[in-house]
Design a protein around this motif. Structure first.
Motif, PDB file in Angstrom:
ATOM      1  N   THR A  33      44.248  36.429  52.279  1.00 55.85           N
ATOM      2  CA  THR A  33      43.120  36.986  52.957  1.00 55.85           C
ATOM      3  C   THR A  33      43.314  38.505  53.457  1.00 55.85           C
ATOM      4  O   THR A  33      42.286  39.391  53.493  1.00 55.85           O
ATOM      5  N   ASP A  34      44.641  39.096  53.361  1.00 53.17           N
ATOM      6  CA  ASP A  34      44.603  40.561  53.715  1.00 53.17           C
ATOM      7  C   ASP A  34      44.535  41.398  52.361  1.00 53.17           C
ATOM      8  O   ASP A  34      44.728  42.543  52.758  1.00 53.17           O
ATOM      9  N   ASP A  35      44.085  41.024  51.416  1.00 54.80           N
ATOM     10  CA  ASP A  35      44.145  41.812  50.164  1.00 54.80           C
ATOM     11  C   ASP A  35      42.842  42.237  49.937  1.00 54.80           C
ATOM     12  O   ASP A  35      41.845  42.026  49.181  1.00 54.80           O
ATOM     13  N   LEU A  36      42.590  43.597  50.617  1.00 56.04           N
ATOM     14  CA  LEU A  36      41.251  44.192  50.557  1.00 56.04           C
ATOM     15  C   LEU A  36      40.719  44.543  49.260  1.00 56.04           C
ATOM     16  O   LEU A  36      39.608  44.317  48.799  1.00 56.04           O
ATOM     17  N   GLU A  37      41.698  44.884  48.030  1.00 51.39           N
ATOM     18  CA  GLU A  37      41.254  45.077  46.990  1.00 51.39           C
ATOM     19  C   GLU A  37      40.457  43.806  46.219  1.00 51.39           C
ATOM     20  O   GLU A  37      39.668  44.176  45.655  1.00 51.39           O
ATOM     21  N   LEU A  38      41.299  42.935  46.524  1.00 52.47           N
ATOM     22  CA  LEU A  38      40.258  41.624  46.041  1.00 52.47           C
ATOM     23  C   LEU A  38      39.053  41.276  46.591  1.00 52.47           C
ATOM     24  O   LEU A  38      38.238  40.975  46.065  1.00 52.47           O
ATOM     25  N   TRP A  39      39.009  41.469  47.940  1.00 53.43           N
ATOM     26  CA  TRP A  39      37.729  41.410  48.540  1.00 53.43           C
ATOM     27  C   TRP A  39      36.726  42.309  47.822  1.00 53.43           C
ATOM     28  O   TRP A  39      35.553  42.035  47.742  1.00 53.43           O
ATOM     29  N   LEU A  42      35.584  41.022  44.862  1.00 50.07           N
ATOM     30  CA  LEU A  42      34.501  39.917  44.766  1.00 50.07           C
ATOM     31  C   LEU A  42      33.096  40.537  45.211  1.00 50.07           C
ATOM     32  O   LEU A  42      32.062  40.277  44.738  1.00 50.07           O
ATOM     33  N   HIS A  43      33.069  41.604  46.142  1.00 51.64           N
ATOM     34  CA  HIS A  43      31.792  42.338  46.380  1.00 51.64           C
ATOM     35  C   HIS A  43      31.225  42.783  45.212  1.00 51.64           C
ATOM     36  O   HIS A  43      29.873  42.482  45.281  1.00 51.64           O
ATOM     37  N   LEU A  44      31.966  43.526  44.479  1.00 52.55           N
ATOM     38  CA  LEU A  44      31.261  44.035  43.271  1.00 52.55           C
ATOM     39  C   LEU A  44      30.775  43.147  42.452  1.00 52.55           C
ATOM     40  O   LEU A  44      29.682  43.180  41.793  1.00 52.55           O
ATOM     41  N   ARG A  45      31.445  42.022  42.337  1.00 49.56           N
ATOM     42  CA  ARG A  45      30.943  40.912  41.249  1.00 49.56           C
ATOM     43  C   ARG A  45      30.038  39.645  41.680  1.00 49.56           C
ATOM     44  O   ARG A  45      29.387  39.003  40.901  1.00 49.56           O
ATOM     45  N   LEU A  46      30.027  39.673  43.001  1.00 47.55           N
ATOM     46  CA  LEU A  46      28.999  38.520  43.505  1.00 47.55           C
ATOM     47  C   LEU A  46      27.677  39.064  43.298  1.00 47.55           C
ATOM     48  O   LEU A  46      27.400  40.232  43.558  1.00 47.55           O
ATOM     49  N   PRO A  47      26.564  38.088  42.862  1.00 51.95           N
ATOM     50  CA  PRO A  47      25.293  38.458  42.969  1.00 51.95           C
ATOM     51  C   PRO A  47      24.571  38.876  44.129  1.00 51.95           C
ATOM     52  O   PRO A  47      25.096  38.615  45.355  1.00 51.95           O
ATOM     53  N   ARG A  53      28.051  36.698  50.044  1.00 51.59           N
ATOM     54  CA  ARG A  53      28.590  37.946  50.291  1.00 51.59           C
ATOM     55  C   ARG A  53      28.681  38.693  51.786  1.00 51.59           C
ATOM     56  O   ARG A  53      29.447  39.769  52.028  1.00 51.59           O
ATOM     57  N   SER A  54      27.875  37.827  52.695  1.00 50.14           N
ATOM     58  CA  SER A  54      28.121  38.313  54.032  1.00 50.14           C
ATOM     59  C   SER A  54      29.615  38.061  54.580  1.00 50.14           C
ATOM     60  O   SER A  54      30.087  38.943  55.468  1.00 50.14           O
ATOM     61  N   LEU A  55      30.153  36.971  54.150  1.00 46.59           N
ATOM     62  CA  LEU A  55      31.470  36.617  54.372  1.00 46.59           C
ATOM     63  C   LEU A  55      32.370  37.821  54.021  1.00 46.59           C
ATOM     64  O   LEU A  55      33.223  38.203  54.522  1.00 46.59           O
ATOM     65  N   VAL A  56      32.029  38.179  52.857  1.00 45.92           N
ATOM     66  CA  VAL A  56      33.060  39.386  52.070  1.00 45.92           C
ATOM     67  C   VAL A  56      32.786  40.526  52.642  1.00 45.92           C
ATOM     68  O   VAL A  56      33.841  41.180  52.989  1.00 45.92           O
ATOM     69  N   GLU A  57      31.678  40.839  52.906  1.00 41.12           N
ATOM     70  CA  GLU A  57      31.261  41.933  53.843  1.00 41.12           C
ATOM     71  C   GLU A  57      32.091  42.239  54.946  1.00 41.12           C
ATOM     72  O   GLU A  57      32.715  43.368  55.640  1.00 41.12           O
ATOM     73  N   ALA A  58      32.087  41.030  55.786  1.00 43.40           N
ATOM     74  CA  ALA A  58      32.644  40.962  57.228  1.00 43.40           C
ATOM     75  C   ALA A  58      34.182  41.069  57.009  1.00 43.40           C
ATOM     76  O   ALA A  58      34.779  41.963  57.723  1.00 43.40           O
ATOM     77  N   ARG A  59      34.624  40.454  55.988  1.00 44.83           N
ATOM     78  CA  ARG A  59      36.154  40.442  55.841  1.00 44.83           C
ATOM     79  C   ARG A  59      36.662  41.873  55.487  1.00 44.83           C
ATOM     80  O   ARG A  59      37.665  42.232  55.983  1.00 44.83           O
ATOM     81  N   MET A  60      35.692  42.577  54.483  1.00 42.91           N
ATOM     82  CA  MET A  60      36.104  44.099  54.202  1.00 42.91           C
ATOM     83  C   MET A  60      35.995  44.688  55.543  1.00 42.91           C
ATOM     84  O   MET A  60      37.138  45.594  55.563  1.00 42.91           O
ATOM     85  N   LYS A  61      35.197  44.571  56.253  1.00 40.05           N
ATOM     86  CA  LYS A  61      35.036  45.524  57.476  1.00 40.05           C
ATOM     87  C   LYS A  61      36.217  45.308  58.351  1.00 40.05           C
ATOM     88  O   LYS A  61      37.007  46.296  58.798  1.00 40.05           O
ATOM     89  N   ILE A  62      36.739  43.981  58.628  1.00 40.32           N
ATOM     90  CA  ILE A  62      37.967  43.613  59.369  1.00 40.32           C
ATOM     91  C   ILE A  62      39.026  44.323  58.534  1.00 40.32           C
ATOM     92  O   ILE A  62      40.001  45.108  59.342  1.00 40.32           O
ATOM     93  N   LEU A  63      39.424  44.133  57.498  1.00 44.09           N
ATOM     94  CA  LEU A  63      40.633  44.714  56.813  1.00 44.09           C
ATOM     95  C   LEU A  63      40.579  46.274  56.846  1.00 44.09           C
ATOM     96  O   LEU A  63      41.591  46.830  57.069  1.00 44.09           O
ATOM     97  N   ARG A  64      39.300  46.887  56.654  1.00 45.32           N
ATOM     98  CA  ARG A  64      39.410  48.440  56.640  1.00 45.32           C
ATOM     99  C   ARG A  64      39.623  48.971  58.123  1.00 45.32           C
ATOM    100  O   ARG A  64      40.407  49.989  58.245  1.00 45.32           O
ATOM    101  N   ARG A  65      39.242  48.230  59.102  1.00 47.71           N
ATOM    102  CA  ARG A  65      39.528  48.471  60.385  1.00 47.71           C
ATOM    103  C   ARG A  65      41.078  48.227  60.609  1.00 47.71           C
ATOM    104  O   ARG A  65      41.771  49.242  61.291  1.00 47.71           O
ATOM    105  N   LYS A  66      41.664  47.357  60.168  1.00 49.68           N
ATOM    106  CA  LYS A  66      43.254  46.737  60.438  1.00 49.68           C
ATOM    107  C   LYS A  66      43.937  47.892  59.623  1.00 49.68           C
ATOM    108  O   LYS A  66      44.921  48.452  60.264  1.00 49.68           O
TER     109      LYS A  66
END
Length: 69
Positions: A33-39, A42-47, A53-66
């Motif tokens: 779950t801490d692999d920002l590049e993979l998130w 996913l964000h790029l490839r999900l329709p 997408r909302s879960l992916v965006e939330a996780r990306m925001k957390i990881l970018r902050r972290k």
């Protein structure tokens, strides 16, 4: 042994990123779950209308902050 484990991890990680099927990428990202590049991948490839997408965006925001990215 840890070097071989890292080699296997990277091999599987790259294979999931290159797969046209999103299921392996989703499963791998959910496990590591801490692999920002993979998130981001996913964000790029999900329709656009995919409810995940909302879960992916939330996780990306957390990881970018972290990681200060």
């Amino acid at each position: 042994m840890s070097e071989y484990r890292e080699y296997l991890h990277e091999s599987v990680r790259n294979a999931t990123r290159l797969s046209p099927d999103l299921a392996p990428l989703w499963a791998f990202t959910a496990r590591f779950t801490d692999d920002l590049e993979l998130w981001e991948e996913l964000h790029l490839r999900l329709p656009e209308r995919d409810v995940r997408r909302s879960l992916v965006e939330a996780r990306m925001k957390i990881l970018r902050r972290k990681f200060g990215a």
